[in-house]
Scaffold this motif. Structure first.
Motif, mmCIF file in Angstrom:
data_model
loop_
_atom_site.group_PDB
_atom_site.id
_atom_site.type_symbol
_atom_site.label_atom_id
_atom_site.label_comp_id
_atom_site.label_asym_id
_atom_site.label_seq_id
_atom_site.Cartn_x
_atom_site.Cartn_y
_atom_site.Cartn_z
ATOM 1 N N UNK A 89 0.853 -1.100 -0.181
ATOM 2 C CA UNK A 89 0.106 -0.009 0.055
ATOM 3 C C UNK A 89 0.648 1.283 0.014
ATOM 4 N N UNK A 90 1.857 1.200 0.774
ATOM 5 C CA UNK A 90 2.813 2.505 0.888
ATOM 6 C C UNK A 90 3.538 2.709 -0.376
ATOM 7 N N UNK A 91 3.901 1.492 -0.863
ATOM 8 C CA UNK A 91 4.596 1.650 -2.318
ATOM 9 C C UNK A 91 3.858 2.213 -3.229
ATOM 10 N N UNK A 92 2.624 1.687 -3.136
ATOM 11 C CA UNK A 92 1.484 2.172 -4.343
ATOM 12 C C UNK A 92 1.361 3.492 -4.140
ATOM 13 N N UNK A 93 1.136 4.015 -3.050
ATOM 14 C CA UNK A 93 0.926 5.551 -2.811
ATOM 15 C C UNK A 93 2.013 6.117 -3.338
ATOM 16 N N UNK A 94 3.038 5.814 -3.062
ATOM 17 C CA UNK A 94 4.448 6.834 -3.390
ATOM 18 C C UNK A 94 4.369 6.698 -4.774
ATOM 19 N N UNK A 152 -5.801 4.322 -5.712
ATOM 20 C CA UNK A 152 -6.560 5.023 -4.538
ATOM 21 C C UNK A 152 -5.976 6.388 -4.251
ATOM 22 N N UNK A 153 -4.630 6.393 -4.416
ATOM 23 C CA UNK A 153 -4.059 7.716 -4.156
ATOM 24 C C UNK A 153 -4.191 8.541 -5.443
ATOM 25 N N UNK A 154 -4.363 7.820 -6.706
ATOM 26 C CA UNK A 154 -4.692 8.607 -8.013
ATOM 27 C C UNK A 154 -6.217 9.206 -7.651
ATOM 28 N N UNK A 155 -7.009 8.801 -7.228
ATOM 29 C CA UNK A 155 -8.424 9.214 -7.044
ATOM 30 C C UNK A 155 -8.901 9.636 -5.770
ATOM 31 N N UNK A 156 -7.911 9.542 -4.959
ATOM 32 C CA UNK A 156 -7.889 10.073 -3.260
ATOM 33 C C UNK A 156 -9.081 9.409 -2.603
ATOM 34 N N UNK A 157 -8.987 8.260 -2.534
ATOM 35 C CA UNK A 157 -9.944 7.322 -1.681
ATOM 36 C C UNK A 157 -9.300 6.447 -0.651
ATOM 37 N N UNK A 158 -10.221 5.890 0.141
ATOM 38 C CA UNK A 158 -9.454 5.158 1.501
ATOM 39 C C UNK A 158 -9.174 3.812 1.108
ATOM 40 N N UNK A 159 -9.558 3.417 -0.449
ATOM 41 C CA UNK A 159 -9.306 1.832 -0.752
ATOM 42 C C UNK A 159 -10.444 1.077 -0.417
ATOM 43 N N UNK A 160 -11.407 1.296 0.116
ATOM 44 C CA UNK A 160 -12.546 0.431 0.394
ATOM 45 C C UNK A 160 -13.154 -0.212 -0.615
ATOM 46 N N UNK A 161 -13.365 0.455 -1.730
ATOM 47 C CA UNK A 161 -13.956 0.041 -3.049
ATOM 48 C C UNK A 161 -13.082 -1.117 -3.809
ATOM 49 N N UNK A 162 -11.811 -1.014 -3.267
ATOM 50 C CA UNK A 162 -10.724 -2.025 -3.957
ATOM 51 C C UNK A 162 -10.511 -3.182 -3.105
ATOM 52 N N UNK A 163 -10.287 -2.578 -1.805
ATOM 53 C CA UNK A 163 -9.808 -3.539 -0.891
ATOM 54 C C UNK A 163 -10.764 -4.741 -0.390
ATOM 55 N N UNK A 164 -12.157 -4.155 -0.005
ATOM 56 C CA UNK A 164 -13.178 -5.110 0.329
ATOM 57 C C UNK A 164 -13.536 -6.298 -0.818
ATOM 58 N N UNK A 165 -13.603 -5.920 -1.910
ATOM 59 C CA UNK A 165 -14.077 -6.794 -3.185
ATOM 60 C C UNK A 165 -12.850 -7.872 -3.341
ATOM 61 N N UNK A 166 -11.480 -7.342 -2.980
ATOM 62 C CA UNK A 166 -10.388 -8.305 -3.055
ATOM 63 C C UNK A 166 -10.485 -9.475 -2.023
ATOM 64 N N UNK A 167 -10.666 -9.015 -0.738
ATOM 65 C CA UNK A 167 -10.897 -9.912 0.322
ATOM 66 C C UNK A 167 -11.694 -10.739 0.313
ATOM 67 N N UNK A 189 -4.118 6.383 3.481
ATOM 68 C CA UNK A 189 -4.234 7.750 3.596
ATOM 69 C C UNK A 189 -2.964 8.664 4.175
ATOM 70 N N UNK A 190 -2.382 7.875 4.873
ATOM 71 C CA UNK A 190 -0.991 8.702 5.493
ATOM 72 C C UNK A 190 -0.024 8.761 4.327
ATOM 73 N N UNK A 191 0.128 7.408 3.542
ATOM 74 C CA UNK A 191 1.180 7.412 2.697
ATOM 75 C C UNK A 191 0.801 8.620 1.393
ATOM 76 N N UNK A 192 -0.405 8.525 1.048
ATOM 77 C CA UNK A 192 -1.098 9.435 0.043
ATOM 78 C C UNK A 192 -1.065 10.760 0.602
ATOM 79 N N UNK A 193 -1.121 11.282 1.675
ATOM 80 C CA UNK A 193 -1.172 12.777 2.193
ATOM 81 C C UNK A 193 0.254 13.127 1.929
ATOM 82 N N UNK A 194 1.223 12.288 2.723
ATOM 83 C CA UNK A 194 2.808 12.724 2.642
ATOM 84 C C UNK A 194 3.302 12.886 1.155
ATOM 85 N N UNK A 195 2.672 11.939 0.116
ATOM 86 C CA UNK A 195 3.062 12.206 -1.236
ATOM 87 C C UNK A 195 2.481 13.337 -1.652
ATOM 88 N N UNK A 196 1.357 13.576 -1.675
ATOM 89 C CA UNK A 196 0.791 14.980 -2.097
ATOM 90 C C UNK A 196 1.438 16.326 -1.457
#
Length: 266
Positions: A89-94, A152-167, A189-196
């Motif tokens: 997740x952190x690598x992806x937000x970066x 998720x960082x490209x569209x600024x979401x918490x990832x629930x619409x992707x993580x929940x279906x995967x799990x 959100x932490x990685x995305x915020x720091x990235x922006x």
């Protein structure tokens, strides 16, 4: 115009539906903030979407903490999965924030609109993956986390619409999938915020009060109002016709994304 009133109204609206429908507020925050920023002279037209994405991601950082705590209290967080997927997740937000900062507003808006439309269709049709496999190994979970973090960082979401279906697809119970997704939302959100913040740090021409691509005056009003109303939305979820409201909300998302596109291309 007193823009702080508009930020409070947006926080109340997004927080209410986030609590009721269990979706991140970023889907409605980003297009609305982009429209609000575009209407203010202090915001350069080429950066309104980047600022909307960064501000929305920073707002999710705070709201995700409240959600994480509540799900942990109910024992719904599978912390082993959280630990496995967080590095990806952190690598992806970066990667996602680095890419977003270098992409012009128009193609970024197109990507956001396509994603919103896909989510809206899923909400309208109530599409859910059938449990049909087990969780992949460490490398597979890292790769999935990277993809979820980047999108998720490209569209600024918490990832629930992707993580929940995967799990859910990987035979994780729905309650645990939702709780684990809420916990994953915090590092995302932490990685995305720091990235922006980092990628917009030395960008010239941003309005006063900006911390990189995070606009602090809007964040100041968004966070408390959304966190205040979210529990009420969650309580009303058991009393109101959620399926109908979900379809109406999906329509609102499509209209907002379309309006944002029109303001950028028109």
């Amino acid at each position: 115009m007193h823009w702080w009133l508009a930020y409070i109204a947006l926080g109340l609206f997004s927080g209410f539906f986030a609590g009721m429908l269990g979706i991140g507020g970023g889907l409605v925050m980003v297009p609305t903030l982009a429209l609000m920023f575009a209407a203010q002279a202090a915001f350069p037209s080429t950066e309104v979407l980047h600022l909307a994405l960064g501000t929305s991601m920073a707002a999710i950082l705070f709201t995700s903490l409240a959600s994480l705590r509540e799900h942990h209290r109910h024992g719904a967080v599978l912390w082993q999965i959280v630990g496995q997927i967080t590095p990806g997740i952190l690598a992806g937000t970066l990667l996602g924030t680095l890419f977003a900062a270098r992409v012009p507003a128009r193609p970024l808006a197109l990507f956001f609109t396509v994603f919103v439309c896909l989510v809206a269709v899923q909400m309208i049709l109530n599409l859910k993956p059938k449990p049909s496999r087990e969780l992949p190994g460490a490398v597979g979970v890292f790769a999935v986390g990277t993809g979820i973090g980047a999108i998720s960082s490209l569209v600024a979401i918490g990832g629930g619409s992707l993580t929940v279906p995967f799990l859910t697809w990987c035979n994780v119970r729905v309650q645990h999938a939702i709780g684990t997704s809420a916990a994953v939302g915090f590092p995302l959100a932490l990685g995305g915020s720091l990235g922006y913040i980092f990628n917009g740090w030395e960008h010239t021409g941003l309005p006063p009060g900006s911390l990189g691509y995070v606009y602090l005056p809007a964040l100041l009003w968004l966070v408390p109002s959304s966190m205040l109303i979210a529990p009420f939305g969650a309580r009303l979820a058991h009393r109101l016709p959620v399926a109908t409201l979900k379809r109406l909300f999906a329509g609102v998302l499509i209209l907002l994304a379309g309006k944002m596109l029109w303001s950028l291309f028109g």
